[in-house]
Design an enzyme around this catalytic site. Structure first.
Site, PDB file in Angstrom:
ATOM      1  N   ILE A 163      35.808  51.988  42.705  1.00 19.60           N
ATOM      2  CA  ILE A 163      36.583  51.789  41.486  1.00 19.60           C
ATOM      3  C   ILE A 163      36.501  50.346  40.972  1.00 19.60           C
ATOM      4  O   ILE A 163      36.736  50.070  39.798  1.00 19.60           O
ATOM      5  CB  ILE A 163      38.050  52.193  41.756  1.00 19.60           C
ATOM      6  N   LYS A 164      36.157  49.430  41.888  1.00 22.76           N
ATOM      7  CA  LYS A 164      36.171  48.012  41.543  1.00 22.76           C
ATOM      8  C   LYS A 164      34.942  47.562  40.760  1.00 22.76           C
ATOM      9  O   LYS A 164      34.889  46.423  40.309  1.00 22.76           O
ATOM     10  CB  LYS A 164      36.328  47.175  42.804  1.00 22.76           C
ATOM     11  N   ASP A 165      33.967  48.441  40.570  1.00 25.89           N
ATOM     12  CA  ASP A 165      32.851  48.088  39.682  1.00 25.89           C
ATOM     13  C   ASP A 165      33.371  47.831  38.277  1.00 25.89           C
ATOM     14  O   ASP A 165      32.886  46.959  37.555  1.00 25.89           O
ATOM     15  CB  ASP A 165      31.826  49.234  39.599  1.00 25.89           C
TER      16      ASP A 165
ATOM     17  N   GLY B  38      34.884  44.291  38.375  1.00 29.15           N
ATOM     18  CA  GLY B  38      33.902  43.206  38.547  1.00 29.15           C
ATOM     19  C   GLY B  38      33.283  42.802  37.223  1.00 29.15           C
ATOM     20  O   GLY B  38      33.245  41.614  36.860  1.00 29.15           O
TER      21      GLY B  38
END
Ligand code: PMP
Length: 307
Positions: free
Chosen positions: A42-44, A47
């Site tokens: 989910i952190k793409d 980022g």
């Protein structure tokens, strides 16, 4: 950023109905498969937005350095976002978090510094702040307090889920680490319909439910400190889920649904099921599966069994 690059594959993940457990009639649980983002979590989404924001606000030049404390997935998201740019990424990760995530960050060309496990995320935050003072043209986005974090999920994840279910969301359940996912989602959902129930999941050893900070195996969720952007009035309920329950759900999701998810997904699903048990006919429950089990294989996420 290049067009047609891997970055264009971030977001628009599938939503799947999880059906292996008997639920009250007319109650459904849906999971957003965020591990299908190109960097595997989910952190793409975060980022790439943190880098865009850092450039836009001129915190760094196009040749600058981003320094960020992370449990790993935000580091992978940042490293992936920086591919094809001249930005350097340096991730500060406490010991104890999975080695696979560190390897993936390095594979994407970013640096990793490990801080002592006992100092937790707080130790990594202090280290990152101190390091950024010594490197010129560097910036620490600090996901734990940066409003870009919840805004990212408000602007991307939330409208995707809303449209995938034609707005038929009754209960939303999510694990909280930085609290960015929950905050962005809860804000979006409550703006559309105040009666949507928004529920947080934390592991034992997280402080949100008034417990003592402590060690836990469930990776990526759990708070040592309440983030400023978290609006406590958005939290309708908090489940504190044991590692045992989270890991049992991880195994069952693999066996019964073919969903190879990490432990925070297991915790989220366990809580979604608890919500489902007392829900009334016609209730749609949505949760998030933030990353996959393949980055925790070395930590024994699946019990090894003899064939
Ligand atoms: N699950 C995993 C595996 C994560 O890495 C994270 C982020 N630390 C979360 C859940 C929680 O997301 P958030 O930081 O938005 O609360």
């Amino acid at each position: 950023m290049r067009k047609q690059s891997v970055h264009t594959l971030i977001g628009n993940t599938p939503l799947i109905e999880v059906r292996y457990l008997p639920l009250p009639e007319g109650v459904r649980i849906f999971a957003k498969l965020e591990y299908l983002n190109p960097g595997g979590s989910i952190k793409d989404r975060l980022g790439i937005n943190l880098i865009h924001h850092a450039l836009q606000e001129k915190h760094i030049t196009a040749n600058g350095t981003i320094i960020e404390p992370t449990a790993g997935n935000t580091g992978i998201g940042l490293a992936l976002a920086a591919v094809g740019t001249s930005i350097s990424i340096c991730c500060i990760i406490p010991e104890g978090f999975s080695q696979e995530k560190v390897q993936l960050i390095r594979a994407l060309g970013a640096k990793v510094i490990r801080t002592p496990k006992e100092q937790g995320i707080k130790g990594a935050i202090e280290y990152a702040r101190a390091l950024s003072k010594t490197i010129s043209d560097s910036y620490c986005p600090m996901q734990f307090e940066n409003p870009v974090n919840p805004k990212t999920y408000y602007e991307t994840l939330a409208p995707e889920i809303w449209s995938q279910l034609d707005g038929k969301v009754d209960i939303f359940v999510a694990g909280a680490g930085s609290g960015g996912t929950f905050t962005g989602m809860a804000r979006y959902l409550k703006e559309r319909n105040e009666s949507i129930r928004t529920v947080i999941v934390e592991p034992e050893g997280s402080i949100l439910n008034g417990g003592e900070a402590g060690a836990h195996q469930t990776e990526g969720i759990g708070m040592e400190k309440i983030p400023a952007f978290l609006d406590l009035s958005d939290i309708d309920h908090i489940y504190t889920v044991s590692d045992k329950d989270a890991f049992r759900a991880v195994e069952q999701l693999a066996r019964n649904e073919g969903l190879l998810v990490g432990s925070s997904s297991g915790a989220a699903f366990h809580a979604a099921f608890l919500e489902a048990k007392s829900a009334t006919k016609g209730t749609n429950i949505v949760t998030i599966f933030p990353d996959s089990s393949d980055r925790y294989l070395s930590k024994g996420i699946y019990k090894e069994e003899e064939v």
